[in-house]
Design an enzyme around this catalytic site. Sequence first.
Site, PDB file in Angstrom:
ATOM      1  N   TYR A 163       2.250  10.293  -2.785  1.00  0.00           N
ATOM      2  CA  TYR A 163       1.652  11.012  -3.907  1.00  0.00           C
ATOM      3  C   TYR A 163       2.470  12.275  -4.150  1.00  0.00           C
ATOM      4  O   TYR A 163       2.977  12.877  -3.200  1.00  0.00           O
ATOM      5  CB  TYR A 163       0.207  11.399  -3.579  1.00  0.00           C
ATOM      6  N   ARG A 166       1.391  15.472  -1.939  1.00  0.00           N
ATOM      7  CA  ARG A 166       1.083  15.351  -0.524  1.00  0.00           C
ATOM      8  C   ARG A 166       2.192  14.637   0.227  1.00  0.00           C
ATOM      9  O   ARG A 166       2.782  13.703  -0.317  1.00  0.00           O
ATOM     10  CB  ARG A 166      -0.182  14.491  -0.314  1.00  0.00           C
ATOM     11  N   ASP A 380      -8.150   1.190   1.604  1.00  0.00           N
ATOM     12  CA  ASP A 380      -6.785   1.677   1.400  1.00  0.00           C
ATOM     13  C   ASP A 380      -5.986   0.462   0.932  1.00  0.00           C
ATOM     14  O   ASP A 380      -5.790  -0.491   1.703  1.00  0.00           O
ATOM     15  CB  ASP A 380      -6.231   2.230   2.720  1.00  0.00           C
ATOM     16  N   LYS A 387      -6.218   4.857  -2.088  1.00  0.00           N
ATOM     17  CA  LYS A 387      -7.605   4.617  -1.663  1.00  0.00           C
ATOM     18  C   LYS A 387      -8.491   4.351  -2.881  1.00  0.00           C
ATOM     19  O   LYS A 387      -8.415   5.065  -3.878  1.00  0.00           O
ATOM     20  CB  LYS A 387      -8.136   5.839  -0.908  1.00  0.00           C
TER      21      LYS A 387
END
Length: 458
Positions: A163, A166, A380, A387
């Site tokens: 992502y 992150r 997930d 998720k």
Amino acid sequence: MKTSSVRFKSQIRHESEKCCLESCSNDDPEEEPPGKRSIYDDLEDEPTGKTATTRYRFFGDIPDDVWNDWKWQFRNRITRVEQLTQFIPLSSEEQAQFRLITMRYPLSVTPYYLSLINPDDPDDPIRKQAIPSTMEMTMGSMGVEDPLGEKKDTAVPGLVHRYPDRVLLVLTDICPVLCRHCTRKREWRNGSWVLSPAEIEAMLDYISQHKAVRDVIISGGDPLTLSTRHLENIISRIREIKHVEIIRIGTRFPVVLPQRIDNELCSMLAKYGPIWLNTHFNHVREITPEAAAACDRLLRSGVPVNNQSVLLRGINDSAEAQTELCHGLLKIKVRPYYLFQCDEVQGTEHLRTPVEVGIKIIEGMRGHTSGLAIPTFVIDLPQGGGKVPLQPDYILAQTEGELVLRNYEGRIFHYRNPIKPAYPELPAEVLCPAGSATVSPPPENRVPVRVRRSSKCG
Ligand code: SF4
């Protein structure tokens, strides 16, 4: 007892072990362990008033200060089948099978976590998480090695960037307990490794150069296996990167070796906040006084603690088990955060449940306990799809101006939906997916609902 040698990741050579239970001979010449009953019958009962563990049966001669020394616990992990037979009765056939299984999926249990197992109960929920099962091999063809596709998102060794905001750092593959349901089970065959200083520098460089990264997750293998000083070197460097807002640590130490959460570690973490810690309790029996004290030390150091449990067949796969777990967590001020569908990892199929079980569990909890006690049930997705939260469908029917909803008791309510012109940007299908007016018809025992249809939903 033997501890495995540790290598830097760059020193690892991949080895492939061929191992299958079918090739396991059943005529192992070894004798049965010296009488399943006699092992336990001769043991002293634990002192009254203590936690219900087998510590005083099996480790009664270990003084408290040694028992509470996390490094002693770590050094004395049970890693061989021969050691395990001293605590858990295993037939010679099981021992032979376990030896084969542990060639592919090694064994590691701390004395503390082992002491929570009732050795006389093959269905003990803690045993099932830590002790091998023959089904890891007999059902071993099901699932995949890397269901989340982490390899393809690895930007530099040990750093997964999926992502934009992150990154996930995996500093080591060492864990005090090797959980039989682990998503990263594939790593166990690579021996024990920690990232080298050069690899850590490369990770830090990567984070520095990617200004969108505001959240750094340090996860496992378990990062708290590293010394506090080594961890501080890394965490302090991450904290120097201005665009990193929060650091998250994923660790199972509060559950499997809570003595690790000592004052030295907590004081260090307190210096580099905001740090959030996600842990992994799966069953209420893991919430011991030691675990509660560990979480309390973290909270008092300004480190919020969330729990991410995994839904596991025969361990916590009922609304009752989950409610007990979550109530226990709230009592120690740990927030139930996620309940994960067990990933389709090779060697874990026997522990996986149908997705419907998770949805039923959430349905069984909603309304019967406070929302604070209810984790979000998530899958997930494979190949790094991320998720997806799943929950029971409470919308029975929907029109442009009204929703028909059921509550936790099955009672049906009409809810006037404010008109949408204030939100012209909302596409009709966001609130009113095609066909939704006819999905989830009310069960027969409920009041029938006359569904009004609009042109958009009809
Ligand atoms: S602590 Fe986490 S990473 Fe380690 S074996 Fe257990 S599930 Fe896997």
